[in-house]
Motif scaffolding. Sequence first.
Motif, short mmCIF file in Angstrom:
data_model
loop_
_atom_site.label_atom_id
_atom_site.label_comp_id
_atom_site.label_asym_id
_atom_site.label_seq_id
_atom_site.Cartn_x
_atom_site.Cartn_y
_atom_site.Cartn_z
N LYS A 1 -1.58 11.80 -12.42
CA LYS A 1 0.25 11.14 -12.16
C LYS A 1 0.26 10.28 -11.25
CE LYS A 1 1.84 15.81 -13.58
NZ LYS A 1 2.28 14.79 -15.14
N LYS A 2 -0.44 9.72 -10.87
CA LYS A 2 -0.03 9.31 -9.49
C LYS A 2 1.30 8.68 -9.41
CE LYS A 2 -3.01 5.52 -12.44
NZ LYS A 2 -3.29 4.34 -12.60
N VAL A 3 1.56 10.19 -8.29
CA VAL A 3 2.34 10.61 -8.26
C VAL A 3 2.57 10.48 -6.95
CG1 VAL A 3 3.78 11.04 -9.66
CG2 VAL A 3 2.67 12.93 -8.20
N LYS A 4 3.87 10.80 -5.86
CA LYS A 4 3.59 10.41 -4.15
C LYS A 4 3.24 12.50 -4.29
CE LYS A 4 6.07 7.07 -2.52
NZ LYS A 4 7.66 6.28 -2.11
N LEU A 5 3.07 12.39 -2.69
CA LEU A 5 3.04 13.92 -2.52
C LEU A 5 4.03 14.82 -2.49
CD1 LEU A 5 0.90 15.89 -1.17
CD2 LEU A 5 1.98 15.24 1.22
N GLY A 6 5.15 14.72 -2.44
CA GLY A 6 6.64 15.33 -2.23
C GLY A 6 6.29 16.15 -4.56
N LYS A 7 6.51 15.02 -5.14
CA LYS A 7 5.88 15.02 -6.27
C LYS A 7 5.38 15.57 -7.54
CE LYS A 7 9.98 13.94 -8.87
NZ LYS A 7 10.22 14.83 -9.45
N ALA A 8 3.73 15.93 -6.64
CA ALA A 8 2.48 16.80 -6.47
C ALA A 8 2.39 17.81 -6.28
CB ALA A 8 1.48 16.46 -5.58
N VAL A 9 3.25 18.55 -4.71
CA VAL A 9 3.24 19.75 -4.84
C VAL A 9 4.30 20.05 -5.95
CG1 VAL A 9 4.44 21.55 -2.92
CG2 VAL A 9 3.00 19.16 -2.62
N TYR A 10 5.60 19.33 -5.87
CA TYR A 10 6.36 20.13 -7.32
C TYR A 10 6.28 20.65 -9.02
CZ TYR A 10 9.67 19.15 -11.09
OH TYR A 10 10.96 20.06 -12.25
N TYR A 11 4.96 19.33 -9.55
CA TYR A 11 4.13 20.08 -10.37
C TYR A 11 3.13 20.90 -9.76
CZ TYR A 11 6.10 16.11 -12.26
OH TYR A 11 7.03 14.06 -12.68
#
Length: 299
Positions: free
Chosen positions: A81-91
């Motif tokens: 998804k090419k996102v930062k760590l916070g968003k990756a943890v959220y998903y």
Amino acid sequence: MEKFILIMTKINKKKVEEFIRVDHAGERGAIKIYEGQLLALNTFVKNDKLKKILLKKGYRFSSDTDSEVLVNLIEDIKKSKKVKLGKAVYYALKQVVGAYAIVAFDSTNPKELVGARLGSPLAIGVGESEYYFGSDATPFLEFTKRCVYLNDNEMAIVNLKKGLTLREIKKDSIIDPYIQELKQEIEDVEKGGYDHFMLKEIFELPQSITDTFRGRLISPEEKISISSLKRHYKDFTSANRIIFISCGTSWHSSLLGEYFFEELLRIPVEVEYASEFRYRNPVINKGDIVIPISQSGET
């Protein structure tokens, strides 16, 4: 309950190990590092399907622990998804089923930690230009008395420049952190002159028992009064069966309770492992009383 503490202060990528202090770690409560990703957690998540998907994508696993599945899932989301760590943890947490308390770290961004909880406890200590993650407040009490306790379905992003941000996972909304001022003193939780905590707890048993009865044992009548049980008095005296659900030291306490209940009340008692009970389809009838016992206060 396994306990961990992560101390976040001014660090660099080459000295990641210096800010990690592990007070206790078991198979499901540990510090794991995989290719620059770090995860500290106490978790019980159903990971079989996720693991099969990740294996098909080429991810390798060196253990059967939940932590390795979760950290690889976070890494996969971060890349795809090419996102930062916070968003990756959220998903990632939107996909998993179970209980968890996690703290994630990416070595490419050593000034940020991401924590989240569901079922298992997680606390954040707020210091001067530093933050502490722990399974409770006692590990970092000597460093700060300012603490934020995460609620279920909440995640925290801690950045040394931006500070603390709390997010509600289900609603995906920002919430204001409630910072408590703890009144505990470090002497209350330290070893108190004993060689180790087990000795300290053994010798403190008389005082602990006295404190437990304080306000409940009424002298000279020698009556025990527990206000929360008064309205359930008839339920207990007319119960067909009592079922204790517990784990660890709580399980041993339940065995003791079984002895006293059957000896004094003549009511049949069963003691079940909580870790196994959740997967069963138990036979519980009208007139049965189920008593789940916490091991750590939040288990």
